[in-house]
Design a protein around this motif. Sequence first.
Motif, mmCIF file in Angstrom:
data_model
loop_
_atom_site.group_PDB
_atom_site.id
_atom_site.type_symbol
_atom_site.label_atom_id
_atom_site.label_comp_id
_atom_site.label_asym_id
_atom_site.label_seq_id
_atom_site.Cartn_x
_atom_site.Cartn_y
_atom_site.Cartn_z
ATOM 1 N N VAL A 25 0.835 -1.201 0.000
ATOM 2 C CA VAL A 25 0.000 0.000 0.000
ATOM 3 C C VAL A 25 0.871 1.252 0.000
ATOM 4 N N ALA A 26 1.956 1.216 0.781
ATOM 5 C CA ALA A 26 2.860 2.367 0.831
ATOM 6 C C ALA A 26 3.521 2.629 -0.521
ATOM 7 N N LEU A 27 3.758 1.567 -1.299
ATOM 8 C CA LEU A 27 4.425 1.718 -2.593
ATOM 9 C C LEU A 27 3.466 2.034 -3.731
ATOM 10 N N ALA A 28 2.205 1.724 -3.564
ATOM 11 C CA ALA A 28 1.230 1.977 -4.626
ATOM 12 C C ALA A 28 0.973 3.477 -4.743
ATOM 13 N N PRO A 29 0.988 4.020 -5.952
ATOM 14 C CA PRO A 29 0.866 5.483 -6.111
ATOM 15 C C PRO A 29 -0.512 6.042 -5.803
ATOM 16 N N ASN A 30 -1.523 5.178 -5.784
ATOM 17 C CA ASN A 30 -2.896 5.671 -5.621
ATOM 18 C C ASN A 30 -3.548 5.210 -4.324
ATOM 19 N N ALA A 31 -2.749 4.808 -3.348
ATOM 20 C CA ALA A 31 -3.269 4.279 -2.087
ATOM 21 C C ALA A 31 -2.511 4.873 -0.907
ATOM 22 N N VAL A 32 -3.153 4.846 0.258
ATOM 23 C CA VAL A 32 -2.511 5.348 1.470
ATOM 24 C C VAL A 32 -2.947 4.493 2.651
ATOM 25 N N LEU A 33 -2.018 4.274 3.576
ATOM 26 C CA LEU A 33 -2.311 3.559 4.817
ATOM 27 C C LEU A 33 -3.029 4.523 5.762
ATOM 28 N N HIS A 34 -4.290 4.258 6.002
ATOM 29 C CA HIS A 34 -5.087 5.200 6.797
ATOM 30 C C HIS A 34 -5.330 4.717 8.224
ATOM 31 N N ALA A 35 -5.511 3.398 8.409
ATOM 32 C CA ALA A 35 -5.858 2.907 9.741
ATOM 33 C C ALA A 35 -5.417 1.461 9.910
ATOM 34 N N VAL A 36 -5.148 1.097 11.165
ATOM 35 C CA VAL A 36 -4.859 -0.294 11.510
ATOM 36 C C VAL A 36 -5.506 -0.584 12.852
ATOM 37 N N GLY A 37 -6.089 -1.761 12.965
ATOM 38 C CA GLY A 37 -6.721 -2.149 14.217
ATOM 39 C C GLY A 37 -6.345 -3.556 14.615
ATOM 40 N N SER A 38 -6.225 -3.768 15.909
ATOM 41 C CA SER A 38 -5.969 -5.089 16.464
ATOM 42 C C SER A 38 -6.822 -5.243 17.707
ATOM 43 N N ARG A 39 -6.882 -6.448 18.232
ATOM 44 C CA ARG A 39 -7.625 -6.656 19.468
ATOM 45 C C ARG A 39 -6.908 -6.012 20.650
ATOM 46 N N SER A 40 -5.657 -5.633 20.436
ATOM 47 C CA SER A 40 -4.864 -4.929 21.448
ATOM 48 C C SER A 40 -4.354 -3.618 20.843
ATOM 49 N N LEU A 41 -4.632 -2.501 21.514
ATOM 50 C CA LEU A 41 -4.151 -1.206 21.023
ATOM 51 C C LEU A 41 -2.629 -1.166 20.975
ATOM 52 N N ASP A 42 -1.982 -1.753 21.977
ATOM 53 C CA ASP A 42 -0.517 -1.780 21.991
ATOM 54 C C ASP A 42 0.028 -2.564 20.806
ATOM 55 N N LYS A 43 -0.631 -3.668 20.470
ATOM 56 C CA LYS A 43 -0.177 -4.461 19.332
ATOM 57 C C LYS A 43 -0.350 -3.686 18.032
ATOM 58 N N ALA A 44 -1.457 -2.985 17.888
ATOM 59 C CA ALA A 44 -1.688 -2.185 16.688
ATOM 60 C C ALA A 44 -0.647 -1.074 16.570
ATOM 61 N N ARG A 45 -0.338 -0.423 17.686
ATOM 62 C CA ARG A 45 0.674 0.640 17.682
ATOM 63 C C ARG A 45 2.045 0.083 17.296
ATOM 64 N N PHE A 47 2.692 -2.587 15.569
ATOM 65 C CA PHE A 47 2.674 -2.991 14.166
ATOM 66 C C PHE A 47 2.846 -1.782 13.258
ATOM 67 N N ALA A 48 2.154 -0.689 13.572
ATOM 68 C CA ALA A 48 2.253 0.521 12.756
ATOM 69 C C ALA A 48 3.673 1.077 12.764
ATOM 70 N N VAL A 49 4.294 1.086 13.927
ATOM 71 C CA VAL A 49 5.664 1.605 14.032
ATOM 72 C C VAL A 49 6.645 0.695 13.313
ATOM 73 N N ALA A 50 6.543 -0.603 13.533
ATOM 74 C CA ALA A 50 7.479 -1.560 12.947
ATOM 75 C C ALA A 50 7.412 -1.573 11.427
ATOM 76 N N ASN A 51 6.242 -1.233 10.874
ATOM 77 C CA ASN A 51 6.059 -1.318 9.429
ATOM 78 C C ASN A 51 5.999 0.043 8.748
ATOM 79 N N GLY A 52 6.431 1.072 9.454
ATOM 80 C CA GLY A 52 6.588 2.382 8.839
ATOM 81 C C GLY A 52 5.302 3.042 8.405
ATOM 82 N N PHE A 53 4.213 2.820 9.133
ATOM 83 C CA PHE A 53 2.970 3.500 8.792
ATOM 84 C C PHE A 53 3.145 5.011 8.953
ATOM 85 N N PRO A 54 2.492 5.819 8.139
ATOM 86 C CA PRO A 54 2.588 7.272 8.288
ATOM 87 C C PRO A 54 2.151 7.723 9.679
ATOM 88 N N ALA A 55 2.693 8.837 10.125
ATOM 89 C CA ALA A 55 2.364 9.339 11.459
ATOM 90 C C ALA A 55 0.870 9.626 11.599
#
Length: 358
Positions: A25-45, A47-55
Amino acid sequence: MAETTKIRFGFIGCAEIARKVSRAVALAPNAVLHAVGSRSLDKARAFAVANGFPAATKVYGSYEAVLDDPDVDVVYVPLPTLRWAVLAAGKKKHVMLEKPVALNVGEFDEIIAACESNGVQLMDCTMWMHHPRTSKMKEFLSDVNRFGQLKSIHSNFTLTASADFLENDIRVKPDLDALGALGDAGWYCLRAILWVANYELPKTVIALRSLVRNQFGVLLACGATLYWEDGKVGTFYCSFLANMTVDITALGTKGALHVHDFIVPYEEKEASFFAATESGYDEGVTKWVNKPSEHVIKTEIPQEALMVNEFARLVADIKFKNAKPEKKWPTISRKTQLVIDAVKASIDKGFEPVQIQE
């Protein structure tokens, strides 16, 4: 492309494969990473940091919060799919599914119905379908002068899974992904066979007797032979217990196609296949005449990003141009699931022939 016109992706779950898709998604020119959810907020956070999600990415402590985000256009579902795919479609979110798309075609029909009734696009994440090599191989297979009439197709996908995988992965858990190797590695093999056959369904499927199950009865290795009414035959083998091998061989009356890395190319930015026409031996039977030739196809954008790009294009047409969802992709997914169902039915019936009916 302006950020406001990019298609906004929401991820539910932080499965290992989601790492690869988030990069796509990060490499596709017409898409953006908007949200991520997990059953644990800490796990979602994490994952977002480890995979370079936008701030600016929204991070949620539940799957439902991603579905309820009004700015999410697409929901990527790497979870056991029926419940979450239907819920996502009900929220008017376009749906990208991991494989297998369901445990059986009845479940998948529920997903299709939910997507159709809500006017949203549906596509599975069989990434190799979107590599430019795939269209080049299809050009060869469609050339009656070089390939001729299709006679036989063989595909295999095997890998040596780790002890941790065989103990803990969802693909070996009967209550999570009960299709095991058939639904994972077998999905790729059967999609490849159908692709070569222009998605013409075989008439009869007979499972191979050389299967392996784990202690819970989940398939770790299996295969089958597929028969068409016009005489074509296909075979496949998939396994979590053999060295990595990823092949398609298609034989025609005039030519042959061989590809040895069809799911993930040996190299990210180039991929090859071998094509042969009217091959044979020389007069002294000392060497080949008309040896297979290697064809190399390069791409600046990896196949998974091309997949995201295509899905986002379809969604943008629906969102901005009032287009209708493309039925090609769910139709292909459904045919793949039908053959998987037939293989499983043949296994369950003691390796008896099973007829496929759409």
